[in-house]
Design a protein around this motif. Sequence first.
Motif, PDB file in Angstrom:
ATOM      1  N   SER A 131      58.893  -3.623  53.031  1.00 35.30           N
ATOM      2  CA  SER A 131      58.317  -2.478  53.722  1.00 35.30           C
ATOM      3  C   SER A 131      58.434  -1.229  52.855  1.00 35.30           C
ATOM      4  N   LYS A 158      49.955  -1.703  57.724  1.00 32.22           N
ATOM      5  CA  LYS A 158      50.709  -2.191  58.877  1.00 32.22           C
ATOM      6  C   LYS A 158      50.203  -3.535  59.395  1.00 32.22           C
ATOM      7  N   GLU A 194      55.675  -1.291  61.330  1.00 33.28           N
ATOM      8  CA  GLU A 194      56.091  -0.721  60.052  1.00 33.28           C
ATOM      9  C   GLU A 194      55.109  -1.148  58.964  1.00 33.28           C
ATOM     10  N   PRO A 195      54.945  -0.339  57.920  1.00 35.51           N
ATOM     11  CA  PRO A 195      54.089  -0.773  56.803  1.00 35.51           C
ATOM     12  C   PRO A 195      54.693  -1.973  56.095  1.00 35.51           C
TER      13      PRO A 195
END
Length: 430
Positions: free
Chosen positions: A11, A17, A31-32
């Motif tokens: 991440s 995402k 979360e990315p």
Amino acid sequence: MLIFIENTPKSYAWGSKDAIPEMLGVAPTGEPQAELWLGAHPGSPAHVAKATNAQRTLIDLIESDPERWGVDGGPLPFLLKVLAIEAPLSLQVHPDRDQAFAGFAAEERAGVPREARERNYGDANHKPELLVALTEVRALCGFRPLAEVRHDVARLSAAAHAAGDEAGAAALAAVGDRLAGEDPEPVRLGFLRWVFTGDPAVPAALRALTDLSEIARGRTPQARAEAAADWDPDRVAALKALIASHPSDPGVLVSLLLHVVRLAPGEAIFLGPRQLHAYLDGVAVEVMAASDNVLRAGLTEKHVDVAELTRIVDPGEIESPRQPCERLAPGLVAWRPGVPDFQLLRARLFDPDRDETVGSGIDEAAEQVTVEARRPLVLVVVQGKIEIDRPLAAPAEYAKAKRGQSVYVSAGEPIELRGRGEVFLATVGS
């Protein structure tokens, strides 16, 4: 042996995402998720999928019997990744093998903790890398001719002047002055040093670019004419993206020195050691030497070591970073940039009972593809469902894999691929 492997995506703030979760067939976390590492690098080794209740990494597997599972009795020299890029990465450069060996040894002797922010060398290896686009990908990579850079900076200065921003026009003209000279290599190195010195012309030039969309369109007929003539729309789009994410970062000005490359799906770029680059957006498969050495030149909150960066970067111009593929067989192509660490293959497969057209030429698909496995392979399915068969093994080996699944193929007899879909396979360089 055909061994399923898996990993947890890394991440980072620049990640998408949803792109990697969609490929893996799992719910987004919110979360990315930027990178999926499929290899045996200590920074994030893949795990043997569902082997036992205790996790076993690919490093553990190879170390348990290096002759059986490794490459010539040692670790994998390459690392395969899936990248999902939502925002620009840092401008970065990777050392060559000699630089990495010396830099790592020096930091070890100096006692710099490996997790320290100021650490430049996490290992002693070089890091050439090859990227193949799965969606459209934009990237900055490799120094372009200085005459082109000066031309673009002059047009930006003229557009700022026509829009009534005299301070911005003067600052951009000062940037152009730093790019003047007969010998381009010392000019580039000097510019990299200067842009991080805190000279007031740098933030002034960046402020002039923060309203780039207005500068590009122009606020007056004269400004519109200045902005429209000879202006590369990909360059404008790249500057907009960088300004939006890093409005006060000197790396925005450094980006002007680099080629802007737009890759269609299936197109590739290769970056050897010492080449300055940054990926801007898109989803891609990437293979590299098994290293995580990175020196940064802006567009980041992380450590920037200008002295070390300018010492290791190659200031020479490259014509194009694009890497063509070669057709090995119907449905099978390879990218072979001539490094010993890796090559990347792609297989496209169709089912004759369900598919009417299979394409032609370099993008054709085949009912079956045979891939040599003299060295281990790391395989990832990016579309569809495929069957992996090893009929000459004793006993014969067989597996089915769908989109998002990965398989470690030990060295041995060839494998045969069938089904419907697209598969990337990384292995040792030819």
